[in-house]
Design a protein around this motif. Structure first.
Motif, PDB file in Angstrom:
ATOM      1  N   ASP A  42      -6.101  -7.417   9.342  1.00 38.90           N
ATOM      2  CA  ASP A  42      -6.271  -5.968   9.351  1.00 38.90           C
ATOM      3  C   ASP A  42      -6.690  -5.565   7.943  1.00 38.90           C
ATOM      4  OD1 ASP A  42      -6.086  -3.229   9.366  1.00 38.90           O
ATOM      5  OD2 ASP A  42      -3.978  -3.140   9.950  1.00 38.90           O
ATOM      6  N   VAL A  43      -7.985  -5.461   7.739  1.00 39.41           N
ATOM      7  CA  VAL A  43      -8.492  -5.291   6.373  1.00 39.41           C
ATOM      8  C   VAL A  43      -8.044  -3.956   5.769  1.00 39.41           C
ATOM      9  CG1 VAL A  43     -10.471  -6.801   6.731  1.00 39.41           C
ATOM     10  CG2 VAL A  43     -10.681  -4.371   7.281  1.00 39.41           C
ATOM     11  N   THR A  44      -7.908  -2.940   6.583  1.00 39.35           N
ATOM     12  CA  THR A  44      -7.508  -1.631   6.058  1.00 39.35           C
ATOM     13  C   THR A  44      -6.087  -1.670   5.517  1.00 39.35           C
ATOM     14  OG1 THR A  44      -8.882  -0.656   7.792  1.00 39.35           O
ATOM     15  CG2 THR A  44      -7.455   0.828   6.554  1.00 39.35           C
ATOM     16  N   SER A  45      -5.175  -2.233   6.325  1.00 40.23           N
ATOM     17  CA  SER A  45      -3.783  -2.316   5.881  1.00 40.23           C
ATOM     18  C   SER A  45      -3.633  -3.239   4.687  1.00 40.23           C
ATOM     19  CB  SER A  45      -2.893  -2.788   7.035  1.00 40.23           C
ATOM     20  OG  SER A  45      -2.855  -1.819   8.065  1.00 40.23           O
ATOM     21  N   LEU A  49      -1.916  -1.050   1.792  1.00 36.64           N
ATOM     22  CA  LEU A  49      -0.471  -0.989   1.961  1.00 36.64           C
ATOM     23  C   LEU A  49       0.245  -2.175   1.339  1.00 36.64           C
ATOM     24  CD1 LEU A  49      -0.307   0.059   5.719  1.00 36.64           C
ATOM     25  CD2 LEU A  49       0.099   1.529   3.746  1.00 36.64           C
ATOM     26  N   PRO A  50       1.301  -1.943   0.574  1.00 33.13           N
ATOM     27  CA  PRO A  50       2.193  -3.045   0.196  1.00 33.13           C
ATOM     28  C   PRO A  50       2.969  -3.472   1.445  1.00 33.13           C
ATOM     29  CG  PRO A  50       3.153  -0.958  -0.447  1.00 33.13           C
ATOM     30  CD  PRO A  50       1.787  -0.633   0.100  1.00 33.13           C
ATOM     31  N   ASP A  51       3.329  -4.722   1.543  1.00 30.80           N
ATOM     32  CA  ASP A  51       3.980  -5.189   2.770  1.00 30.80           C
ATOM     33  C   ASP A  51       5.485  -4.928   2.710  1.00 30.80           C
ATOM     34  OD1 ASP A  51       3.884  -6.060   5.308  1.00 30.80           O
ATOM     35  OD2 ASP A  51       3.881  -8.196   4.835  1.00 30.80           O
ATOM     36  N   VAL A  52       5.820  -3.657   2.753  1.00 34.01           N
ATOM     37  CA  VAL A  52       7.217  -3.225   2.720  1.00 34.01           C
ATOM     38  C   VAL A  52       7.698  -2.981   4.146  1.00 34.01           C
ATOM     39  CG1 VAL A  52       6.976  -2.190   0.452  1.00 34.01           C
ATOM     40  CG2 VAL A  52       6.528  -0.798   2.485  1.00 34.01           C
ATOM     41  N   VAL A 109       5.404  -3.223   7.353  1.00 35.52           N
ATOM     42  CA  VAL A 109       4.479  -2.164   7.732  1.00 35.52           C
ATOM     43  C   VAL A 109       3.144  -2.704   8.231  1.00 35.52           C
ATOM     44  CG1 VAL A 109       3.620  -1.850   5.355  1.00 35.52           C
ATOM     45  CG2 VAL A 109       3.462   0.024   7.017  1.00 35.52           C
ATOM     46  N   ARG A 110       2.632  -3.783   7.622  1.00 37.27           N
ATOM     47  CA  ARG A 110       1.329  -4.294   8.060  1.00 37.27           C
ATOM     48  C   ARG A 110       1.396  -4.804   9.495  1.00 37.27           C
ATOM     49  NH1 ARG A 110      -0.169  -7.780   2.611  1.00 37.27           N
ATOM     50  NH2 ARG A 110      -0.442  -5.996   1.200  1.00 37.27           N
TER      51      ARG A 110
END
Length: 296
Positions: A42-45, A49-52, A109-110
């Motif tokens: 998922d290139v956008t995430s 997004l940090p993977d929190v 989140v990702r």
């Protein structure tokens, strides 16, 4: 197998669904976003997004009846494995109001966002079917008639769509071509009439339920005299259906079909038919608007 998967498997089995088949369908759906060989991302995430860990909410944006939340939960489980927690999930078949939260998902989140669209696709579509069915059930309240689905389902998704009909309070018609015989117009033409067609089926499959489609009262009389126990009244006027009910006098189950609309539902039911079959429950239903929101 994780506790969540065990819970979901049990729930799907109790709903008459095959968990392994549902998983296979989910895998195909997820592969439309990310190839199963691990080469996709998922290139956008990944970029934003940090993977929190987050807790996201599944919310309803219009009134209706929900269905498919267990399947949506299974999507998150398939993507995130044991690294997901599902809480506050309400039961399929529940009536909801705009603004209600029907499920919360906690996980990285990702991964949550990877699963979001597939989970929503299942939940919005199946909830749309349940909601449409519930509208028919409400329209028929106080009559003997029940709303019935058809085989006009998305290829490969019949079990899921018919499950959603049950969540909305409807009744399932046959699932396949072998669990019940339904003699329709083309069979009648090929066999030379409704009576020869009916007798041919009974001779070949004497223990199988048989329903025969008729277009007038003369055909109905022939079948009733032959002992046919289920008849489909095809595209009849309300007046003719009422005559058919009087003529039948309880000797057969009567199903009204063809040209059925929600606006007409009550007057059709008041003719005294037992079932009203509605292909639109599954072949052209509007989704119920659900969405997933992350904390602000």
């Amino acid at each position: 197998m994780s506790d969540l998967k065990e819970v979901l498997d049990t729930e799907l089995e109790e709903a008459g669904l095959d968990p392994e088949r549902v998983r296979a369908q989910i895998a195909d759906a997820l592969a439309e976003d990310l190839p199963p060989d691990g080469t996709g991302v998922d290139v956008t995430s990944e970029a934003t997004l940090p993977d929190v860990r987050v807790t996201a909410e599944f919310g309803v944006r219009e009134d209706g009846v929900v269905a498919g939340l267990a399947i949506a939960a299974l999507v998150f489980s398939e993507v995130l494995g044991d690294d997901v927690e599902i809480t506050d999930r309400i039961a399929d078949g529940s009536r909801v109001r705009a603004g209600d939260v029907v499920m919360r998902i906690t996980g990285p989140v990702r991964g949550v966002l990877i699963a979001e669209r597939t989970a929503l696709n299942y939940a919005t579509h199946l909830s749309g079917i349940a909601t449409a069915t519930a509208h028919w059930v409400a329209a028929l309240e106080g009559t003997r008639a029940k709303v019935l689905d058809t085989r006009k389902t998305l290829p490969g998704y019949r079990a899921l769509q018919k499950y959603a009909v049950r969540c909305g309070g409807g009744v399932n018609h046959r699932f396949s071509l072998s669990d019940m015989a339904l003699v329709k117009d083309n069979h009648v033409v090929a066999a030379g009439g409704v009576l020869p067609a009916y007798l041919a089926v009974k001779a070949r499959y004497p223990d199988l339920p048989v329903e025969v489609e008729v277009t007038d009262l003369d055909e109905l009389r022939l079948l009733l005299d032959a002992g046919c126990e289920r008849v489909l009244l095809d595209n009849m006027s309300n007046e003719m259906m009422a005559e058919a009910v009087a003529l039948t006098d309880g000797r057969a189950v009567l199903e009204a079909s063809g040209g059925m609309t929600l606006e007409r539902a009550r007057e059709v039911a008041e003719t005294g038919v037992d079932f009203i079959s509605v292909g639109a429950l599954t072949h052209s239903v509007k989704v119920l608007d659900l969405g997933m929101d992350l904390p602000g």
